[in-house]
Design a protein around this motif. Structure first.
Motif, PDB file in Angstrom:
ATOM      1  N   SER A  21       0.872  -1.176   0.000  1.00  4.90           N
ATOM      2  CA  SER A  21       0.000   0.000   0.000  1.00  4.90           C
ATOM      3  C   SER A  21       0.907   1.224   0.000  1.00  4.90           C
ATOM      4  O   SER A  21       1.882   1.275   0.759  1.00  4.90           O
ATOM      5  N   TRP A  58      -9.113  -1.834  -0.012  1.00  4.20           N
ATOM      6  CA  TRP A  58      -9.300  -1.004  -1.213  1.00  4.20           C
ATOM      7  C   TRP A  58      -8.802  -1.828  -2.392  1.00  4.20           C
ATOM      8  O   TRP A  58      -7.606  -2.121  -2.499  1.00  4.20           O
ATOM      9  N   SER A  69      -0.030   8.404  -2.810  1.00  6.14           N
ATOM     10  CA  SER A  69       0.110   8.910  -1.436  1.00  6.14           C
ATOM     11  C   SER A  69       1.078  10.082  -1.414  1.00  6.14           C
ATOM     12  O   SER A  69       2.119  10.057  -2.088  1.00  6.14           O
ATOM     13  N   ASN A 110     -14.759  10.888   3.824  1.00  3.81           N
ATOM     14  CA  ASN A 110     -13.624  10.638   2.926  1.00  3.81           C
ATOM     15  C   ASN A 110     -13.966  10.005   1.584  1.00  3.81           C
ATOM     16  O   ASN A 110     -13.072   9.502   0.918  1.00  3.81           O
ATOM     17  N   ILE A 140      -4.793   8.713  -1.759  1.00  4.40           N
ATOM     18  CA  ILE A 140      -5.928   8.940  -2.658  1.00  4.40           C
ATOM     19  C   ILE A 140      -5.967   7.793  -3.670  1.00  4.40           C
ATOM     20  O   ILE A 140      -4.963   7.496  -4.330  1.00  4.40           O
ATOM     21  N   GLY A 141      -7.111   7.152  -3.764  1.00  7.91           N
ATOM     22  CA  GLY A 141      -7.293   6.106  -4.774  1.00  7.91           C
ATOM     23  C   GLY A 141      -8.388   6.574  -5.717  1.00  7.91           C
ATOM     24  O   GLY A 141      -9.477   6.927  -5.268  1.00  7.91           O
TER      25      GLY A 141
HETATM   26  C1  BTN Z   1     -11.638   4.772   1.418  1.00  6.73           C
HETATM   27  O1  BTN Z   1     -12.561   5.082   0.655  1.00  6.73           O
HETATM   28  O2  BTN Z   1     -11.808   4.156   2.464  1.00  6.73           O
HETATM   29  C2  BTN Z   1     -10.262   5.253   1.148  1.00  6.73           C
HETATM   30  C3  BTN Z   1      -9.543   4.484   0.081  1.00  6.73           C
HETATM   31  C4  BTN Z   1      -8.147   5.036  -0.101  1.00  6.73           C
HETATM   32  C5  BTN Z   1      -7.355   4.268  -1.118  1.00  6.73           C
HETATM   33  C6  BTN Z   1      -5.987   4.849  -1.337  1.00  6.73           C
HETATM   34  S1  BTN Z   1      -5.145   4.092  -2.713  1.00  6.73           S
HETATM   35  C7  BTN Z   1      -3.642   4.865  -2.242  1.00  6.73           C
HETATM   36  C8  BTN Z   1      -3.570   4.773  -0.727  1.00  6.73           C
HETATM   37  N1  BTN Z   1      -3.039   3.492  -0.322  1.00  6.73           N
HETATM   38  C9  BTN Z   1      -3.927   2.764   0.366  1.00  6.73           C
HETATM   39  O3  BTN Z   1      -3.721   1.635   0.824  1.00  6.73           O
HETATM   40  N2  BTN Z   1      -5.081   3.437   0.489  1.00  6.73           N
HETATM   41  C10 BTN Z   1      -5.024   4.738  -0.174  1.00  6.73           C
END
Ligand code: BTN
Ligand code: ATP
Length: 254
Positions: A21, A58, A69, A110, A140-141
């Motif tokens: 991640s 995710w 990130s 979020n 941010i994804g």
């Molecule tokens: C959500 O809606 O709960 C948040 C999802 C966030 C996803 C992003 S992808 C880049 C970063 N790395 C992760 O593991 N999560 C965030």
């Protein structure tokens, strides 16, 4: 691939093919006390342990989406980071509006929706003390082109940018996202959410609707009245409006 920021401040963008991640990677570097410059960005092509809030998964298949990130150091303590995902949600709004003329809706605290389907998510993580410096990881994804088969894994309606826009250039998306994020972070450090919460309220996916607020232990129902200048969600119950805040709270349509 080469990514660059549009702003005056040059972000350092690191691209990883596969990672658990991008948020976990920055959090590990913080824990190991590695030198990190504010503005360091990690982008991955795939995450094998992508995370949402509260340990949720995710979905992060290879090449399909943006996994991003951003590291930022705050000098004035954890308190200052309250409401940060509100500012980040607006940066995602700015980016998708400017690049693709899309009008997203925001779900406190979020989540990012397009036509009631989840398009993107924000995960802000912190490492620090109540006073003193605080390290922030802004994850941010954004779904770009998710295989349809992911409907089996994702337990809510979702969408991706390819369904709403002709051309998606990931390099350009990273550049604009970093630019808008830096603009919103600068605004946030100067005036907090005071100059932003009314705009957020205009994009509130649940504005004026009956919602259920959940902590896992308790739930409440009420009318969603938007956020206050601290980023807390305001819920009207029996004629009285109360503000709720906390990482454990989830909002659903009642
Ligand atoms: C959500 O809606 O709960 C948040 C999802 C966030 C996803 C992003 S992808 C880049 C970063 N790395 C992760 O593991 N999560 C965030
Ligand atoms: P809340 O944060 O209010 O509790 P939420 O249920 O959307 O809302 P999050 O932790 O924000 O929970 O996001 C994780 C959820 O997002 C997963 O449980 C799944 O339903 C959904 N999800 C997982 N991967 C994706 C993806 N790539 N695109 C869209 N939605 C996804």
């Amino acid at each position: 691939q080469h990514y660059q920021s549009l702003g005056g401040h040059i972000a350092q963008v690191e691209v990883q093919p596969i990672i658990d991640s991008t948020n976990s990677e920055l959090m590990r570097r913080i824990a190991a006390k590695q030198t990190l410059e504010s503005g360091t960005v990690i982008v991955a092509e795939m995450q094998h342990a992508g995370r949402g809030r509260r340990g949720r998964v995710w979905q992060s298949p290879f090449g399909a989406n943006l996994y991003y990130s951003y590291y930022w150091r705050l000098d004035d303590g954890l308190q200052a980071a309250m409401g940060m995902s509100i500012a980040v949600g607006l940066a995602v709004y700015d980016t998708l509006k400017v690049l693709y003329q899309l009008d997203i809706e925001l779900k406190w605290p979020n989540d990012i929706y397009l036509n009631k389907e989840k398009l993107a998510g924000v995960l802000v993580e912190l490492d620090g003390q109540p006073q003193g410096p605080c390290h922030l990881v802004i994850g941010i994804g954004i779904n770009l082109q998710m295989p349809a088969s992911y409907s089996l894994q994702i337990d809510q309606a979702w969408t991706d940018l390819s369904q709403h826009s002709q051309q998606i250039d990931k390099n350009q998306l990273v550049a604009h996202l970093t630019y808008h994020l830096e603009q919103r972070l600068a605004q946030y450090s100067q005036t907090g959410l005071h100059g932003m919460y009314l705009q957020w309220n205009e994009l509130n996916a649940f504005a004026g609707q009956c919602v259920e607020l959940n902590t896992g232990h308790r739930s409440w129902r009420g009318i969603c009245e938007g956020i206050d200048p601290q980023g807390a969600i305001r819920i009207r119950q029996d004629g009285e409006v109360k503000s709720y805040y906390g990482g454990e709270i989830s909002l659903r349509k009642a």
